[in-house]
Every structure is written in structure tokens, then in C-alpha cells.
Design an enzyme around this catalytic site. Structure first.
Site, PDB file in Angstrom:
ATOM      1  CE  LYS A  83      -3.342   2.544   2.813  1.00 50.59           C
ATOM      2  NZ  LYS A  83      -4.144   2.566   4.049  1.00 50.59           N
ATOM      3  CB  ILE A 345      -3.404  -1.630  12.623  1.00 48.33           C
ATOM      4  CG1 ILE A 345      -4.453  -2.733  12.397  1.00 48.33           C
ATOM      5  CG2 ILE A 345      -2.036  -2.251  12.850  1.00 48.33           C
ATOM      6  CD1 ILE A 345      -4.154  -3.641  11.219  1.00 48.33           C
TER       7      ILE A 345
END
Length: 498
Positions: A83, A345
Site C-alpha cells: 500500500k 492498527i
């Protein structure tokens, strides 16, 4: 507190709940302090996890390096992809898109950031799109990636959350953490000071500890229900309170960025993994009903659904304290921000790192207070960044977007907006997650146009300013030619494990 009780050393750590938060905590604690701590994690296979936090940000790369996690093994085990940023589609207005990348755009001067020179160049007709001066953004657009020497490219991961928890469990158990299967029936507290002394399971077992970590998700069994720590609700700024999530089979090669697609009353995510895709819709139940939201999601997915869509209810906000007495809350138990910028996260990770950095030999209130102060500041800055996406927009086509544009916003965010609009300046608070370039990319992408910029840029004659801008853009384009196609790189670097 009784002095004898207060001075009790921390030897036994009990983690309530598994999932991403629980096993990240177990992995970090067992890796760093496993030789001096007894680490126990209690979870039940009967209790599902949310498991939709499948897009991350570059801080997870650092976390893995600190824990000496082999990246290729991790990516193969979790069927991960790369990503490089997030594509925001229809956020500024319908059919207007931009990318918030993980890279640095251009080159700053000691007097002024690159955005000032770009704005002056645009005024004179010398500049191209702002994103053309960012290596990671262009790599995302071109669907390319490779690891480069000396950290030459910033990246994060898309991952399978369930597989990630299992990967971390294996690592944790190798370093001595012990998993206990069971459902928590009662959180037992001491009569004299209210500290937690044990978790009582449904089969009668008692799991005693000195420090407890609450990873029980939205239920917050320890920090909320047992210790009574309240919750600060942010739904007057963040309207979305529901989500549907569904997994689908992959129908095309994965792209190296997350897609965030704004809709009538929220937005949809698309997260490409090696073998499947994660899809979801985040929405406000005040502005759209469940059936309509579900139909919108299922009408737009690509590929065969692998599971039935799951409905999640949530309340945006944070606990008044995330460390109370001898209990530290991580993940959803500590608070929740919708996954728009993939920060959940990260917040788990930061809570763990902060705990390790101030891990108590004995509990000291001053240290607990400082932990809470830092945690509150961090999530507040992220909250403002997420509100920015909704509030600064040209969209007025639905009641949801009109309400978001017209609402009062936190003073801290209003100051940032006013400063950028008037002067093109941004600032970064110490230890804040999002750097200046993140704020600039989103502000410009959402349509916030500065009225003025630093006068030093006006001193550069056209040939010099053109040369400065083109040298940066040329370097970006040359760098792109070094990169293979994302899918091809994954096939050689970390092919997905079954």
C-alpha cells in the site's frame, strides 16, 4: 492506595481478548520482556473479532522491524500486498479524485515548504499537478513497486486480519506467551482499591495477574464494564456509526493503494489482497438505512462474495482514560475512529510501544497519567484529520454532506484550516502521526485553496522556478522506471501461502 499494594511488582500480564490488538500486544511483550514476564492471553473461538482493519500505514513496517519480523514470511502468511497511499474518489466533489500518498512531495526550502513554490509555479503556469512531484504517489498511479536502498520508498500493507492474528500468535507462543481458551464470565476486582486481580472464566478457572490489557473490543469488559471508565462520544463530528463488510474473490491484479469511494451518506473501501479483496461500506444510520447501505455495497462489488456481509455498529470516540488502575485498554476497547485513514492498527501499535517504553516495575500514578495524556493527544490529532475529509468539501448533493459541511468543528482543526487557507502554511505537533505533507495533500485534494503563500517564491525568475520544479518531477519519473509492476514483484518476493 495502600503503599504495600502500590509497590507490588509487575510479573504477570494477562491479555483479555485476541484478535489483532491482543496478539500484537502478546507478540511485542513476549519478544521484548518474555524472559521476565509471565504473559497469558485469554480468548474464545466462540467470540468473533471485527477483523476488518486490513489496510495499514507505514508505521507498521517500523513495528515489524523492531520485533525482527521477517517481512517476506509475514506477507506470504497474510496474503499481503503493498500500500502506497489511499485514493479518495468523489470526496472533493462527484467525479473528482486525489491520492493521499505516503511519500514526500517536492523539496522544502528552509524558509518555506514545497507547496509555496508549487503554488507560485501554478500561478505562473509553470507547475503540473501537485502529485506529479511525489514518487510514491506516481508509483501508486502507475501500479508499480519495489523495495529500494536506504528506505527509498515509503509503504505499508494490505493484509488479512485473521491470518495476521494467527501469524502473531505463533510468534508469541514461540517466545513464551500462553494462550488460554475460554470465555470471561467475570472480572474480579479487589475490595480495598478496585484493582483487577483476576479474570474468572465460565468453567470456573481464575486467571490472576498484576497488569491486565483489555483487548475485548467494543465490549470493553475490563476498562469500561469492570472499572467504569466512561466514553467521550464524537458522533457530533463523525456521523458514521455503521458498516457492512464483505470479502470477494479477486478478479484482477491488486493495485498498491486502498480505494475510498465517497457515497451519499458515507463511503466504501476496497482493499486488494493477493487472493481476495476486502470490501465495505461505512455509513451514518441517520442518513441511510441498513438495507439501502447493504444494497449499495453489494451492487458495486467486483468478484464473487466469499462470505455474507456483516453489519458492524460503532460509536466514534475515546475512553476518558485508556489506562486505569492496573488495566490498559488497546484497540476498540480504548476508542474507535472509522478506518478512513487506516489508523486503528497504528493506534494499537502506539499503545503497545508507549506501554513498553514506560513499562512499570511497579505501578506509579504519574506514569499512568502521562500515558493517558499522550494517548489522548495522539487520537485527538487523528480525529481532526479525519473530520477534515468530511468538512472541507464541495459536495452539497445530499443531506449527509450538507450537514458535514455546515457543522461546527473542533477549534484545533479550525485553526489548521484557517492557517492553510490564508497562508498555505501547515504545522506538525510533536509526536503527531500525520506530517505536513499529509495535511497538504488532503487539504488541496479536498479543494481548500490558499489565498497567499510565502513571498520568497516570488523572487525566483521563471527559468529558475521552472527548472526547480522540473528537476523534481524528472527525478520522480526516472525513479518510476526502476520499479516493476506491483503484481510481478509480489509473485517473486512473497507469493501468498495457502
Amino acid at each position: 492506595m495502600d503503599e504495600k499494594k502500590e509497590a507490588r511488582p509487575i510479573r504477570r500480564v494477562v491479555i483479555a481478548g485476541g484478535g489483532t490488538a491482543g496478539w500484537m500486544a502478546a507478540a511485542a511483550l513476549s519478544k521484548t520482556l518474555g524472559r521476565v514476564l509471565q504473559i497469558t492471553l485469554v480468548e474464545s473461538e466462540e467470540i468473533g473479532t471485527v477483523g476488518v482493519g486490513e489496510a495499514t500505514i507505514p508505521t507498521l513496517v517500523t513495528f515489524h522491524r523492531l520485533l525482527e519480523i521477517n517481512e517476506q514470511a509475514f506477507m506470504a502468511a497474510t496474503q499481503a500486498t503493498i500500500k502506497l497511499g489511499i485514493a479518495f474518489e468523489n470526496w472533493r466533489d462527484r467525479d473528482q479524485h486525489y491520492i493521499h500518498s505516503f511519500g514526500t512531495t517536492g523539496k522544502d526550502h528552509w524558509t518555506a515548504g514545497f507547496q509555496h513554490f508549487w503554488l507560485e509555479g501554478r500561478r505562473r503556469g509553470l507547475a503540473r499537478d501537485y502529485g506529479d512531484y511525489c514518487f510514491e504517489l506516481r508509483a501508486a498511479q502507475e501500479n508499480r513497486f519495489a523495495h529500494l536502498p536506504n528506505g527509498g520508498i515509503n509503504y505499508a500493507f494490505h493484509l488479512d486480519a485473521g491470518r495476521y492474528a494467527r501469524f502473531l500468535r505463533q510468534m508469541s507462543e514461540q517466545h513464551g506467551a500462553v494462550r488460554i481458551e475460554g470465555k470471561i464470565r467475570q472480572v474480579c476486582t479487589r475490595e480495598d482499591d478496585g484493582f483487577i486481580e483476576a479474570l474468572e472464566l465460565e468453567d470456573g478457572r481464575r486467571i490472576e495477574g498484576d497488569l491486565f490489557i483489555d483487548c475485548t473490543g467494543f465490549r470493553a469488559l475490563l476498562i469500561g464494564q469492570a472499572l467504569g471508565v466512561g466514553f467521550e462520544d464524537w458522533s457530533h463530528w463523525l456521523f458514521c456509526d455503521s458498516a457492512f463488510a464483505v470479502q470477494t474473490a479477486s478478479v484482477k491484479p491488486p493495485i498498491p493503494y486502498t480505494r475510498s469511494i465517497a457515497g451519499e451518506a458515507g463511503w466504501q473501501w476496497r482493499i486488494p489482497l493477493q487472493r481476495r479483496a476486502g470490501n465495505g461500506i461505512v455509513f451514518s444510520s441517520r442518513f441511510i438505512d441498513n438495507d439501502s447501505a447493504r444494497a449499495t455495497l453489494m451492487g458495486s462489488i467486483e468478484g464473487e462474495p466469499l462470505i455474507e456481509p456483516r453489519l458492524l455498529r460503532f460509536r466514534p470516540g475515546q475512553r476518558h482514560k485508556v489506562w486505569e488502575k492496573n488495566c490498559v485498554a488497546l484497540g476498540l476497547a480504548s476508542g474507535f475512529l472509522e478506518p478512513l485513514e487506516s489508523t486503528n492498527i497504528h493506534l494499537i501499535q502506539r499503545g503497545i510501544i508507549r506501554l513498553l517504553q514506560c513499562f512499570p516495575a511497579v505501578l506509579e500514578q504519574a506514569e499512568i497519567d502521562e500515558y493517558n495524556r499522550q494517548a489522548e493527544a495522539e487520537i485527538t490529532h487523528i480525529r481532526d484529520f479525519i473530520i477534515l475529509h468530511y468538512h472541507v468539501t464541495h459536495r452539497r448533493d445530499t443531506a449527509f454532506w450538507r450537514a458535514a459541511a455546515e457543522m461546527s468543528i473542533p477549534d484545533s482543526l479550525q485553526h489548521r484550516i484557517d492557517l492553510f487557507r490564508e497562508t498555505a502554511k501547515v504545522f506538525r505537533v510533536p509526536n503527531e502521526l500525520f506530517a505536513e505533507n499529509s495535511w497538504i495533500q488532503v487539504m488541496l485534494g479536498q479543494g481548500l485553496e490558499p489565498k497567499s503563500w510565502h513571498p520568497v517564491t516570488g523572487l525566483m525568475p521563471d527559468p529558475e522556478l521552472r527548472g526547480f520544479l522540473e528537476s523534481i518531477r524528472g527525478g520522480v519519473e526516472r525513479g518510476l522506471r526502476q520499479l516493476p509492476v506491483h503484481q510481478r514483484y509480489l509473485e517473486t518476493y512473497c507469493p501468498a501461502a495457502d
